[in-house]
Scaffold this motif. Structure first.
Motif, PDB file in Angstrom:
ATOM      1  N   SER A 288       0.827  -1.212   0.000  1.00 47.55           N
ATOM      2  CA  SER A 288       0.000   0.000   0.000  1.00 47.55           C
ATOM      3  C   SER A 288       0.861   1.262   0.000  1.00 47.55           C
ATOM      4  CB  SER A 288      -0.892   0.032   1.235  1.00 47.55           C
ATOM      5  OG  SER A 288      -0.124   0.376   2.379  1.00 47.55           O
TER       6      SER A 288
ATOM      7  N   ILE B 249      -6.809  -1.049   4.344  1.00 47.82           N
ATOM      8  CA  ILE B 249      -5.817  -1.794   3.550  1.00 47.82           C
ATOM      9  C   ILE B 249      -5.918  -3.283   3.858  1.00 47.82           C
ATOM     10  CG2 ILE B 249      -3.321  -2.182   3.281  1.00 47.82           C
ATOM     11  CD1 ILE B 249      -3.114   0.974   3.761  1.00 47.82           C
TER      12      ILE B 249
ATOM     13  N   GLY C 140      -3.351  -3.937  -0.363  1.00 47.74           N
ATOM     14  CA  GLY C 140      -2.404  -2.848  -0.566  1.00 47.74           C
ATOM     15  C   GLY C 140      -2.465  -2.274  -1.966  1.00 47.74           C
TER      16      GLY C 140
ATOM     17  N   PHE D  95      -5.213   0.250  -2.394  1.00 51.16           N
ATOM     18  CA  PHE D  95      -4.875   1.533  -1.773  1.00 51.16           C
ATOM     19  C   PHE D  95      -3.876   2.302  -2.635  1.00 51.16           C
ATOM     20  CE2 PHE D  95      -2.586   4.262   1.240  1.00 51.16           C
ATOM     21  CZ  PHE D  95      -3.633   4.807   1.967  1.00 51.16           C
TER      22      PHE D  95
END
Lengths: 620, 246
Positions: free
Chosen positions: A236, A406, A411, A414
């Motif tokens: 992320s 997240i 990730g 994001f």
């Protein structure tokens, strides 16, 4: 040891002490409760607390003296703190403060002779989108007007208890004006935790034995889930939302990998930067997300104890926060056996007592330990040796909320939002001269102009990004972007309309830093005072170019030599202003020659006061 | 790597050896190079609050009294810019309190005064604060004159760590920070302080002094009357090094 005589007025103190362990870490919490009960912490209370917590009176007096909301003298039955942020001032707070003082017959900062009330200024109370704001006996008053002040004065004079005042006075709005991918829909409580645990490969999460689960070498699905979640956090590229932008995954991994018998997860909800109020909204309406992010962090780093450190301006949220924690315990999202996995984690709430410096992570930890909120030496970092010298993750409220999302959505999801070096979205706290102040969520990379357009503030001559310690942006710079690549920010966005005198802004910020300097290091302690006096001198029409040089020189000394970020960033706004709004300084300069700071007539004021004279002959 | 090869860093172009765990400050002083300082006394843990010992390490400023020495780093200390800042910081301390050198019993033994001389402070560029601070003359043998306190925190640290009495603490915040005494009345006379306490021996200025001893050594024959603080500090530090490390 000399025993104090029993003092009936001290019964509430004894009751408070009974509720607290004999631990220095409880000191600030005890003092806050005593202050709320007695509206001061008298010497008799200091003696009792000293006995109970086995800490010296000197230490206790030192702590009382450090925090704005603690007092060793009686403040009165009703204690009113008027928010002194520039946005409150622009809405008329200084006039309202004087007006209320007149209605109550009190002098600002002094308790009325009958002990009924006192009125003070305080740093920003975090209600900038619904000011002018104040606190009365710890509760927030919003949208104050003269009419409201009349009513408040009447209620105080009639000794009406605050809990019988009209609820409308205390109404706090979220004003969530724009939501993006993060705060569109709140996830089910527990959803992020379950998603994290399932990342280990076990879809059911059934039959996990605790002993198996905690042994990292067992490679069990439950433990693997934590490792996979950390990988998602890396993917992320989440950076801390408190302003500094440190990568959360690195912090979490560092904390996890240090061998220690205990480690802590601390959520920084001190939110003291004037003009900032997003944490208030998150803790009001996205409370589960924040607590879930903390729990998730505990799961990833192997901690069983989380602490929410929250500023006392948000004391009114206490019942709500406690209720959410209780509900999460009831639904096995906190406690000794989270989601039946045997994972143990719980969260305590720890209150601040009015100190901007405690937003600095090492000062926050000192405060948690029951001390003055003084920033620590640079090394070791809190993530290595933080609370009680144990590895401690300190993250901002918004960072924990993002971590929860997240864990839930991954990730990559994001990182798909925002810019290359600033992934995800960010909350902006918009206040000042605009049509729609409030909270705005944008992907990182949004321009200042776009935010101004959405909030109805395009007329602005300037925007203060990231609060007094941040950057002043002029019309020429409205196409700059809000992201770590350009304007990094905690999210504060204060708008100044075309008719504002930007020197007033500088003066307000300068006084703020003088009030909030912790006093540890020379450049900040003395420098913030010198800067405030120099700015006041210019404001009084006695400024000269030499004073401007002095401002620049002191600013440079502070930026280079101050111990921590407070002192290093305190002069930013002055340096910005001298470059970008020099006209607002120059119009106050009556001379190009030097004017001494020493004012002989003012210096005679003390003699005049002593002799009771104020006639013409007693002046120069 | 052979243990004989000593690690070094560069200080103003001079190669300075250091032991593992030593700070930049300690290594420099051991090598005979003075770095101005006020809140630090090498016999006690550093506090990094006066900021006079700020140096530039690989381009970034750090307080040398707490900054660990690292092999190969480039440190700048004796530069016009840093000395100018040190002079200003000293001036800040001089205007913040009420320092009247000609009338002060500590004159000649005062580190603030001696450091001001060493840095070439000619006059104060800043207006005097003239604070109102309490004098505590309650104790028969010890006097605390808060007017002259520079908030170095040495008495607080030493009383806590060495004397284990916690007689002194700081209260207030920012510019209103002052020393507070641990006693029911808040006065020294009611505290556990005694004239033998280490905490009352190391005040760098005239804030904490023994009564009746002020003029035993006449002005003109005092420590910094006879040798400048730079030489005195380095000599003292090097003697300490020999004592502790041979």
């Amino acid at each position: 040891m000399v025993r104090e005589e029993p003092h009936p007025a001290m019964d509430p103190v004894r009751e408070i002490l009974e509720m607290h362990e004999r631990d220095l870490g409880e000191l600030l919490q005890v003092l806050i409760e005593v202050q709320h009960a007695l509206h001061c912490v008298p010497d008799e209370a200091v003696a009792l607390i000293s006995d109970h917590l086995r800490v010296t009176r000197g230490h206790i007096r030192g702590v009382i003296g450090f925090y704005s909301f603690l007092s060793d003298t009686y403040l009165g039955e009703y204690v009113v703190y008027i928010s002194d942020n520039i946005t409150d001032r622009m809405l008329g707070s200084d006039g309202l403060a004087i007006y209320l003082c007149n209605r109550l017959g009190v002098t600002l900062g002094k308790t009325r002779a009958d002990g009924r009330a006192s009125v003070h200024f305080t740093s920003c109370t975090g209600m900038c989108d619904q000011g002018p704001a104040a606190l009365v006996n710890g509760l927030p008053l919003t949208r104050l007007t003269r009419v409201r002040m009349d009513e408040i004065a009447k209620l105080i004079n009639a000794r009406t208890p605050v809990d019988q005042w009209p609820a409308e006075y205390f109404r706090v709005e979220d004003n969530f004006r724009r939501s993006d991918v993060m705060f569109r829909r709140t996830p089910e409580p527990g959803a992020a935790l379950k998603a994290a645990m399932r990342r280990g490969g076990d879809e059911t999460l059934k039959d996990i034995q605790y002993e198996e689960a905690v042994d990292p070498s067992s490679g069990h699905a439950w433990r693997r889930g934590a490792d996979e979640t950390l990988k998602e956090l890396y993917r992320s590229d989440l950076r801390g939302r408190g302003g500094a932008g440190f990568k959360a995954a690195i912090k979490w991994e560092t904390c996890r990998d240090i061998s220690a018998p205990e480690r802590y997860v601390v959520c920084n909800a001190d939110e003291g930067e004037p003009g900032t109020f997003k944490d208030r909204v998150l803790l009001t309406s996205y409370t589960d997300m924040v607590f879930e992010g903390m729990t998730l962090c505990g799961y990833v780093v192997g901690s069983s104890r989380g602490i929410l450190y929250i500023r006392q301006e948000y004391w009114y949220l206490r019942p709500h926060l406690e209720a959410v924690l209780a509900r999460r315990r009831d639904s096995a999202l906190l406690g000794r056996n989270i989601l039946g996995t045997g994972f143990a984690f719980d969260i305590d709430i720890h209150w601040g007592a009015g100190a901007y410096i405690c937003g600095m992570e090492s000062a926050l930890i000192e405060s948690l330990e029951g001390r003055r909120g003084k920033p620590r030496k640079r090394w070791p970092l809190p993530v290595v040796a933080g609370l009680n010298n144990r590895p401690t993750v300190v993250n901002n409220v918004e960072t924990f909320a993002a971590a929860a999302m997240i864990a839930l959505k991954g990730g990559a999801w994001f990182a798909g939002h925002g810019t290359t070096h600033s992934s995800g979205t960010k909350l902006f706290c918009v206040s000042g001269d605009c049509d729609r102040p409030g909270i705005y969520e944008y992907p990182f990379g949004v321009s200042v102009r776009e935010v101004l357009r959405d909030c109805g503030g395009l007329e602005a001559q300037a925007v203060q990004i990231s609060g007094p310690s941040g950057t002043t942006i002029t019309r020429l710079e409205f196409d700059r972007i809000l992201a770590f690549e350009d304007l990094s920010t905690v999210g504060t966005f204060m708008v100044f309309g075309p008719t504002r005198d930007m020197f007033d802004v500088v003066r307000n910020f300068t006084h703020f830093f003088r009030h909030e300097s912790c006093g540890l290091c020379t450049p900040c302690r003395v420098g913030t005072s010198l800067l405030a006096s120099l700015v006041d001198k210019v404001a009084a029409g006695k400024g000269s170019p030499m004073d401007v040089e002095q401002v620049q020189k002191i600013s440079q000394i502070m930026k280079t030599t101050a111990h921590c970020g407070l002192g290093q960033t305190a002069p930013n706004h002055l340096l910005d202003s001298l470059v970008k709004f020099r006209g607002d300084w120059d119009k106050r300069m009556v001379t190009t020659e030097f004017v001494p700071a020493f004012d002989l007539d003012a210096a005679l004021g003390e003699a005049r006061a002593l002799t009771g004279r104020d006639d013409a002959l007693a002046h120069l | 790597m052979s243990p004989d090869i000593r690690k070094t860093f560069h200080l103003d172009g001079v190669e300075i050896p250091f032991r593992e765990g030593q700070t930049v400050f300690d290594a420099a002083m051991a090598a005979g190079i003075y770095i101005p300082h006020l809140c630090h006394n090498p016999d006690f843990e550093p506090h990094s609050s006066c900021r006079l010992c700020t140096v530039i390490v690989n381009g970034r400023p750090f307080a040398s009294c707490t900054q660990p020495a690292v092999a190969g780093q480039d440190v700048k200390s004796d530069t016009p810019e840093l000395n100018d800042m040190r002079r200003s910081l000293t001036e800040m301390l001089l205007v913040e309190g009420n320092h009247y050198c000609p009338a002060c019993e500590k004159s000649g033994n005062c580190r603030l005064q001696a450091t001001a001389y060493a840095l070439g402070v000619q006059y104060n560029h800043y207006p005097q604060f003239f604070p109102h601070r309490d004098v505590d003359a309650s104790h028969p043998e010890i006097i605390l004159d808060r007017d002259r306190c520079i908030l170095c925190g040495l008495c607080v640290r030493i009383s806590r760590r060495v004397d284990r009495k916690n007689v002194f603490a700081m209260t207030g915040r920012g510019i209103t920070t002052t020393i507070v005494i641990d006693s029911p009345s808040g006065l020294l006379v009611d505290s556990r302080v005694s004239r033998d306490d280490e905490a009352v021996q190391h005040c760098p200025v005239g804030a904490l002094m023994m009564k009746g001893e002020a003029f035993k050594v006449p002005i003109g024959e005092r420590r910094y009357d006879t040798s400048p603080i730079s030489e005195d500090s380095v000599a003292k530090f090097q003697a300490r090094e020999v004592r502790l490390h041979g």
